[in-house]
Design a protein around this motif. Sequence first.
Motif, PDB file in Angstrom:
ATOM      1  N   ILE A 129      -4.786  13.877  16.237  1.00 48.68           N
ATOM      2  CA  ILE A 129      -4.586  13.175  14.975  1.00 48.68           C
ATOM      3  C   ILE A 129      -4.464  11.673  15.188  1.00 48.68           C
ATOM      4  N   SER A 130      -3.605  11.253  16.096  1.00 50.93           N
ATOM      5  CA  SER A 130      -3.401   9.821  16.310  1.00 50.93           C
ATOM      6  C   SER A 130      -4.645   9.154  16.876  1.00 50.93           C
ATOM      7  N   GLY A 131      -5.295   9.813  17.828  1.00 48.96           N
ATOM      8  CA  GLY A 131      -6.496   9.233  18.429  1.00 48.96           C
ATOM      9  C   GLY A 131      -7.625   9.100  17.429  1.00 48.96           C
ATOM     10  N   GLY A 156       3.537   2.831  18.463  1.00 48.25           N
ATOM     11  CA  GLY A 156       3.593   4.153  17.849  1.00 48.25           C
ATOM     12  C   GLY A 156       2.399   5.002  18.216  1.00 48.25           C
ATOM     13  N   GLY A 157       2.286   6.158  17.570  1.00 48.03           N
ATOM     14  CA  GLY A 157       1.224   7.091  17.916  1.00 48.03           C
ATOM     15  C   GLY A 157      -0.161   6.529  17.681  1.00 48.03           C
ATOM     16  N   VAL A 158      -0.471   6.148  16.445  1.00 46.04           N
ATOM     17  CA  VAL A 158      -1.785   5.597  16.134  1.00 46.04           C
ATOM     18  C   VAL A 158      -1.960   4.245  16.804  1.00 46.04           C
ATOM     19  N   LEU A 212      -4.879  -3.743  11.677  1.00 47.90           N
ATOM     20  CA  LEU A 212      -4.635  -2.308  11.503  1.00 47.90           C
ATOM     21  C   LEU A 212      -3.136  -2.141  11.319  1.00 47.90           C
ATOM     22  N   ASP A 213      -2.723  -1.779  10.114  1.00 47.49           N
ATOM     23  CA  ASP A 213      -1.312  -1.591   9.789  1.00 47.49           C
ATOM     24  C   ASP A 213      -1.011  -0.106   9.885  1.00 47.49           C
ATOM     25  N   THR A 214      -0.255   0.281  10.902  1.00 49.53           N
ATOM     26  CA  THR A 214      -0.115   1.703  11.205  1.00 49.53           C
ATOM     27  C   THR A 214       1.155   2.350  10.680  1.00 49.53           C
ATOM     28  N   ARG A 291      -5.706   6.558  27.762  1.00 51.01           N
ATOM     29  CA  ARG A 291      -4.766   7.588  28.220  1.00 51.01           C
ATOM     30  C   ARG A 291      -3.866   8.012  27.076  1.00 51.01           C
ATOM     31  N   ALA A 292      -3.332   9.206  27.198  1.00 51.67           N
ATOM     32  CA  ALA A 292      -2.380   9.709  26.218  1.00 51.67           C
ATOM     33  C   ALA A 292      -1.000   9.165  26.583  1.00 51.67           C
ATOM     34  N   PRO A 293      -0.420   8.282  25.759  1.00 54.98           N
ATOM     35  CA  PRO A 293       0.868   7.667  26.091  1.00 54.98           C
ATOM     36  C   PRO A 293       2.030   8.611  25.762  1.00 54.98           C
ATOM     37  N   LEU A 294       2.245   9.586  26.621  1.00 53.26           N
ATOM     38  CA  LEU A 294       3.247  10.631  26.368  1.00 53.26           C
ATOM     39  C   LEU A 294       4.630  10.150  26.783  1.00 53.26           C
ATOM     40  N   ASP A 295       5.530  10.053  25.828  1.00 51.79           N
ATOM     41  CA  ASP A 295       6.905   9.622  26.069  1.00 51.79           C
ATOM     42  C   ASP A 295       7.711  10.739  26.711  1.00 51.79           C
ATOM     43  N   ARG A 296       7.803  11.890  26.021  1.00 54.18           N
ATOM     44  CA  ARG A 296       8.566  13.023  26.548  1.00 54.18           C
ATOM     45  C   ARG A 296       8.138  14.285  25.834  1.00 54.18           C
ATOM     46  N   THR A 297       8.589  15.421  26.344  1.00 52.61           N
ATOM     47  CA  THR A 297       8.276  16.708  25.733  1.00 52.61           C
ATOM     48  C   THR A 297       9.572  17.441  25.394  1.00 52.61           C
ATOM     49  N   PHE A 298       9.442  18.383  24.453  1.00 49.22           N
ATOM     50  CA  PHE A 298      10.560  19.225  24.027  1.00 49.22           C
ATOM     51  C   PHE A 298      10.084  20.675  24.048  1.00 49.22           C
ATOM     52  N   PRO A 299      10.946  21.636  24.426  1.00 50.15           N
ATOM     53  CA  PRO A 299      10.560  23.051  24.319  1.00 50.15           C
ATOM     54  C   PRO A 299      10.495  23.465  22.862  1.00 50.15           C
TER      55      PRO A 299
END
Length: 323
Positions: A129-131, A156-158, A212-214, A291-299
């Motif tokens: 979605i963001s990409g 942010g994501g976008v 680009l206003d995100t 690259r995918a700027p991944l901050d962290r993951t959650f279960p």
Amino acid sequence: MRAIVQDRYGDTEVLRLEEVERPEPGREQVLIRVRAAGVDPGVWHVMAGRPLGVRPAFGIRGPRQRTRGTDVAGIVEAVGPGVTRFAPGDEVFGVAAGSFADFTLASSEKGLAPKPAGVSFAEAAVIPISGCTALQGLRAGGLAAGTRVLVLGASGGVGSFAVQLAKVVGAHVTGVASADKLDLVSDLGADEVLDYTRQDPVDGTRRYDLILDTGGNRPLRELRRALTAEGSLVIVGGEGGRGLLGGFERAMLAAPALSLVTRQRLRGLMAVTRHDDLVTLTEWVEASRVRAPLDRTFPLGEAADAIRYLHAGKVRGKIAITI
């Protein structure tokens, strides 16, 4: 199977982890064993039913789609009649309604593509979605080599994808974020970074070909003064606004109307995650240009915590649910 579901609108307390029946693919549907699911602001909007003006699309009293999540990366478990692009065992990424679950259905092949090689499922899950939104937003603004681009919300994501994609094309990019996230924006390739808490990025002292206003809610008159005479403004989202449309009226109504009486091109964006755009993003990811700027993951069981973390504005780039 397990799924994060809700039956009424509200804050994260309406979400619960529940055992539900596993779906089976129908015609032109793909059943995906979910390995990771991205978390984006749209998840919060559907969960909360806000702004109120979106409820006719989501469901008046509660969301029609009980299971949350849209971005997905996983493995094809089964396919329905009419599916030709994928087969069981394929690793895929894209969009599928209800991705915060062990399994989910993608209702069409158009929103899926083979997962990029060399990245984790969590990284792949935060791209779709963001990409695609960043890619389509930059295209709508007429991005080309040499374009001077201002990305508001660049951490942010976008925004984090927009910075990278603009640099791939050869633009000069200025990224705007808070002080504690400027290092991320620089690392993503921005030529210049601005701390919006110390400097007004649209005060008119600099002019840009494309803004680009995100997700902010700045008045159009402020954004226009930072544009060149024939520059383009593309608005993605409208967080923080009030009223029935919660700020989205800037993109949906005001910008198109004003664009009729000025040489500047002002528009909102309703992005769609498409197979062809996912393939384009995959090529750049596999070539190490994006690259995918991944901050962290959650279960999965901590999906509510993930949404709270996102809505609090703490995320640097993107976060994912892993399953």
